[in-house]
Design a protein around this motif. Structure first.
Motif, PDB file in Angstrom:
ATOM      1  N   GLN A 108     -23.159  42.167 -33.968  1.00  0.00           N
ATOM      2  CA  GLN A 108     -23.519  40.856 -34.498  1.00  0.00           C
ATOM      3  C   GLN A 108     -22.485  40.382 -35.528  1.00  0.00           C
ATOM      4  OE1 GLN A 108     -27.302  40.419 -36.574  1.00  0.00           O
ATOM      5  NE2 GLN A 108     -27.586  38.440 -35.573  1.00  0.00           N
ATOM      6  N   PRO A 109     -22.047  41.240 -36.454  1.00  0.00           N
ATOM      7  CA  PRO A 109     -20.999  40.772 -37.374  1.00  0.00           C
ATOM      8  C   PRO A 109     -19.708  40.353 -36.654  1.00  0.00           C
ATOM      9  CG  PRO A 109     -22.094  42.669 -38.319  1.00  0.00           C
ATOM     10  CD  PRO A 109     -22.587  42.541 -36.893  1.00  0.00           C
ATOM     11  N   GLN A 110     -19.351  41.025 -35.577  1.00  0.00           N
ATOM     12  CA  GLN A 110     -18.163  40.613 -34.830  1.00  0.00           C
ATOM     13  C   GLN A 110     -18.362  39.225 -34.224  1.00  0.00           C
ATOM     14  OE1 GLN A 110     -17.758  43.979 -32.179  1.00  0.00           O
ATOM     15  NE2 GLN A 110     -15.979  44.723 -33.338  1.00  0.00           N
ATOM     16  N   TYR A 111     -19.547  38.957 -33.706  1.00  0.00           N
ATOM     17  CA  TYR A 111     -19.810  37.633 -33.158  1.00  0.00           C
ATOM     18  C   TYR A 111     -19.753  36.576 -34.261  1.00  0.00           C
ATOM     19  CZ  TYR A 111     -21.990  33.687 -30.852  1.00  0.00           C
ATOM     20  OH  TYR A 111     -22.250  32.437 -30.371  1.00  0.00           O
ATOM     21  N   TRP A 112     -20.290  36.893 -35.431  1.00  0.00           N
ATOM     22  CA  TRP A 112     -20.194  35.947 -36.545  1.00  0.00           C
ATOM     23  C   TRP A 112     -18.745  35.678 -36.914  1.00  0.00           C
ATOM     24  CZ3 TRP A 112     -24.288  39.079 -39.586  1.00  0.00           C
ATOM     25  CH2 TRP A 112     -25.575  38.681 -39.213  1.00  0.00           C
ATOM     26  N   ILE A 113     -17.931  36.725 -36.925  1.00  0.00           N
ATOM     27  CA  ILE A 113     -16.504  36.532 -37.221  1.00  0.00           C
ATOM     28  C   ILE A 113     -15.908  35.555 -36.211  1.00  0.00           C
ATOM     29  CG2 ILE A 113     -14.221  37.631 -37.237  1.00  0.00           C
ATOM     30  CD1 ILE A 113     -15.640  40.168 -38.361  1.00  0.00           C
ATOM     31  N   LEU A 114     -16.178  35.784 -34.933  1.00  0.00           N
ATOM     32  CA  LEU A 114     -15.656  34.881 -33.904  1.00  0.00           C
ATOM     33  C   LEU A 114     -16.141  33.453 -34.151  1.00  0.00           C
ATOM     34  CD1 LEU A 114     -16.023  36.999 -30.635  1.00  0.00           C
ATOM     35  CD2 LEU A 114     -14.003  36.727 -32.094  1.00  0.00           C
ATOM     36  N   ARG A 115     -17.419  33.298 -34.490  1.00  0.00           N
ATOM     37  CA  ARG A 115     -17.974  31.956 -34.736  1.00  0.00           C
ATOM     38  C   ARG A 115     -17.301  31.278 -35.923  1.00  0.00           C
ATOM     39  NH1 ARG A 115     -24.021  30.772 -34.850  1.00  0.00           N
ATOM     40  NH2 ARG A 115     -23.101  28.744 -34.432  1.00  0.00           N
ATOM     41  N   TYR A 116     -17.046  32.031 -36.985  1.00  0.00           N
ATOM     42  CA  TYR A 116     -16.432  31.447 -38.171  1.00  0.00           C
ATOM     43  C   TYR A 116     -14.935  31.198 -38.000  1.00  0.00           C
ATOM     44  CZ  TYR A 116     -20.441  31.218 -41.220  1.00  0.00           C
ATOM     45  OH  TYR A 116     -21.631  30.865 -41.785  1.00  0.00           O
ATOM     46  N   LEU A 117     -14.361  31.679 -36.920  1.00  0.00           N
ATOM     47  CA  LEU A 117     -12.956  31.410 -36.620  1.00  0.00           C
ATOM     48  C   LEU A 117     -12.800  30.386 -35.506  1.00  0.00           C
ATOM     49  CD1 LEU A 117     -11.497  35.043 -36.712  1.00  0.00           C
ATOM     50  CD2 LEU A 117     -11.449  33.312 -38.530  1.00  0.00           C
ATOM     51  N   VAL A 143     -18.930  34.277 -46.801  1.00  0.00           N
ATOM     52  CA  VAL A 143     -19.884  33.460 -46.038  1.00  0.00           C
ATOM     53  C   VAL A 143     -20.907  34.304 -45.298  1.00  0.00           C
ATOM     54  CG1 VAL A 143     -18.379  31.452 -45.819  1.00  0.00           C
ATOM     55  CG2 VAL A 143     -18.355  33.192 -44.030  1.00  0.00           C
ATOM     56  N   LEU A 144     -20.574  35.551 -45.003  1.00  0.00           N
ATOM     57  CA  LEU A 144     -21.478  36.402 -44.220  1.00  0.00           C
ATOM     58  C   LEU A 144     -22.291  37.378 -45.057  1.00  0.00           C
ATOM     59  CD1 LEU A 144     -19.139  37.214 -41.207  1.00  0.00           C
ATOM     60  CD2 LEU A 144     -21.092  35.659 -41.259  1.00  0.00           C
ATOM     61  N   GLY A 145     -21.952  37.531 -46.318  1.00  0.00           N
ATOM     62  CA  GLY A 145     -22.569  38.558 -47.152  1.00  0.00           C
ATOM     63  C   GLY A 145     -24.073  38.616 -47.100  1.00  0.00           C
ATOM     64  N   GLU A 146     -24.743  37.480 -47.156  1.00  0.00           N
ATOM     65  CA  GLU A 146     -26.206  37.495 -47.194  1.00  0.00           C
ATOM     66  C   GLU A 146     -26.836  37.849 -45.849  1.00  0.00           C
ATOM     67  OE1 GLU A 146     -28.198  33.377 -47.183  1.00  0.00           O
ATOM     68  OE2 GLU A 146     -26.201  33.031 -48.018  1.00  0.00           O
ATOM     69  N   TYR A 147     -26.056  37.826 -44.782  1.00  0.00           N
ATOM     70  CA  TYR A 147     -26.589  38.112 -43.449  1.00  0.00           C
ATOM     71  C   TYR A 147     -26.369  39.556 -43.006  1.00  0.00           C
ATOM     72  CZ  TYR A 147     -26.604  33.061 -43.363  1.00  0.00           C
ATOM     73  OH  TYR A 147     -26.813  31.752 -43.678  1.00  0.00           O
ATOM     74  N   ASP A 203     -15.609  46.004 -38.460  1.00  0.00           N
ATOM     75  CA  ASP A 203     -15.845  45.076 -37.350  1.00  0.00           C
ATOM     76  C   ASP A 203     -14.621  44.206 -37.100  1.00  0.00           C
ATOM     77  OD1 ASP A 203     -18.502  45.587 -36.308  1.00  0.00           O
ATOM     78  OD2 ASP A 203     -19.256  44.920 -38.247  1.00  0.00           O
ATOM     79  N   ALA A 204     -13.990  43.729 -38.162  1.00  0.00           N
ATOM     80  CA  ALA A 204     -12.769  42.945 -38.011  1.00  0.00           C
ATOM     81  C   ALA A 204     -11.666  43.795 -37.386  1.00  0.00           C
ATOM     82  CB  ALA A 204     -12.323  42.388 -39.363  1.00  0.00           C
ATOM     83  N   ASP A 205     -11.544  45.041 -37.820  1.00  0.00           N
ATOM     84  CA  ASP A 205     -10.539  45.938 -37.229  1.00  0.00           C
ATOM     85  C   ASP A 205     -10.796  46.136 -35.739  1.00  0.00           C
ATOM     86  OD1 ASP A 205      -9.193  46.243 -39.619  1.00  0.00           O
ATOM     87  OD2 ASP A 205     -10.090  48.189 -40.098  1.00  0.00           O
ATOM     88  N   GLY A 206     -12.064  46.234 -35.358  1.00  0.00           N
ATOM     89  CA  GLY A 206     -12.408  46.370 -33.940  1.00  0.00           C
ATOM     90  C   GLY A 206     -11.964  45.157 -33.136  1.00  0.00           C
ATOM     91  N   LEU A 207     -12.152  43.969 -33.703  1.00  0.00           N
ATOM     92  CA  LEU A 207     -11.700  42.750 -33.029  1.00  0.00           C
ATOM     93  C   LEU A 207     -10.180  42.696 -32.951  1.00  0.00           C
ATOM     94  CD1 LEU A 207     -14.155  40.158 -34.621  1.00  0.00           C
ATOM     95  CD2 LEU A 207     -14.243  41.085 -32.295  1.00  0.00           C
ATOM     96  N   LEU A 208      -9.514  43.129 -34.017  1.00  0.00           N
ATOM     97  CA  LEU A 208      -8.046  43.188 -34.002  1.00  0.00           C
ATOM     98  C   LEU A 208      -7.551  44.167 -32.947  1.00  0.00           C
ATOM     99  CD1 LEU A 208      -7.466  43.119 -37.850  1.00  0.00           C
ATOM    100  CD2 LEU A 208      -6.412  41.512 -36.231  1.00  0.00           C
ATOM    101  N   ALA A 209      -8.180  45.332 -32.871  1.00  0.00           N
ATOM    102  CA  ALA A 209      -7.767  46.359 -31.904  1.00  0.00           C
ATOM    103  C   ALA A 209      -7.939  45.879 -30.467  1.00  0.00           C
ATOM    104  CB  ALA A 209      -8.560  47.644 -32.130  1.00  0.00           C
ATOM    105  N   ARG A 210      -8.922  45.036 -30.248  1.00  0.00           N
ATOM    106  CA  ARG A 210      -9.181  44.507 -28.903  1.00  0.00           C
ATOM    107  C   ARG A 210      -8.448  43.189 -28.660  1.00  0.00           C
ATOM    108  NH1 ARG A 210     -15.455  44.341 -28.916  1.00  0.00           N
ATOM    109  NH2 ARG A 210     -15.119  43.223 -26.968  1.00  0.00           N
ATOM    110  N   ALA A 211      -7.630  42.774 -29.622  1.00  0.00           N
ATOM    111  CA  ALA A 211      -6.838  41.545 -29.541  1.00  0.00           C
ATOM    112  C   ALA A 211      -7.717  40.305 -29.356  1.00  0.00           C
ATOM    113  CB  ALA A 211      -5.781  41.636 -28.442  1.00  0.00           C
ATOM    114  N   LEU A 212      -8.939  40.348 -29.920  1.00  0.00           N
ATOM    115  CA  LEU A 212      -9.795  39.166 -29.908  1.00  0.00           C
ATOM    116  C   LEU A 212      -9.485  38.270 -31.096  1.00  0.00           C
ATOM    117  CD1 LEU A 212     -13.200  40.725 -28.803  1.00  0.00           C
ATOM    118  CD2 LEU A 212     -11.466  39.595 -27.396  1.00  0.00           C
ATOM    119  N   VAL A 213      -8.920  38.865 -32.134  1.00  0.00           N
ATOM    120  CA  VAL A 213      -8.388  38.115 -33.265  1.00  0.00           C
ATOM    121  C   VAL A 213      -7.016  38.672 -33.589  1.00  0.00           C
ATOM    122  CG1 VAL A 213     -10.669  37.589 -34.244  1.00  0.00           C
ATOM    123  CG2 VAL A 213      -9.400  39.552 -35.090  1.00  0.00           C
ATOM    124  N   GLY A 214      -6.224  37.854 -34.231  1.00  0.00           N
ATOM    125  CA  GLY A 214      -4.930  38.288 -34.740  1.00  0.00           C
ATOM    126  C   GLY A 214      -4.888  37.990 -36.224  1.00  0.00           C
TER     127      GLY A 214
END
Length: 114
Positions: free
Chosen positions: A23-32, A52-56, A66-77
């Motif tokens: 879920q945090p990875q999906y939020w990261i994608l949404r906020y980007l 922005v995500l702290g309270e959730y 979670d961000a590192d996981g997205l970076l490793a999968r090249a979903l974010v740079g």
């Protein structure tokens, strides 16, 4: 303040896991994502996302991991300024989940009625 893990939140997290995201990875994608929660920005730092995500976030969530996981999968740079940005693969993953939301919501509604 940290959110509490309700049954509904845990079901949502299972649904997202089936799509390959926490879920945090999906939020990261949404906020980007342009056209979603990231419509007003051009990338965000991890600190900005945490703000922005702290309270959730639930106990045990690890936004940097979670961000590192997205970076490793090249979903974010990460750009030279340390801002995270969606890649084409990240935009596709974001779209895939958004398109799955009606079915997920229907399953959640069925589970709550049972």
């Amino acid at each position: 303040m940290t959110a509490e893990p309700t049954d509904r939140v845990l079901r949502i997290r299972r649904e997202l896991a089936a799509l390959g995201l926490t879920q945090p990875q999906y939020w990261i994608l949404r906020y980007l994502a342009p056209g979603d929660l990231g419509a007003d920005v051009s990338g965000r730092t991890l600190d900005e996302l945490a703000a922005v995500l702290g309270e959730y976030l639930l106990p045990g969530d690890d936004l940097p991991a979670d961000a590192d996981g997205l970076l490793a999968r090249a979903l974010v740079g990460r750009d030279a300024d340390g801002r995270l940005r969606l890649t084409p693969a990240g935009r596709a993953a974001h779209t895939r989940v958004k398109e799955s939301l009606p079915a997920i919501q229907a399953r959640l509604g069925e589970a709550e009625e049972a």
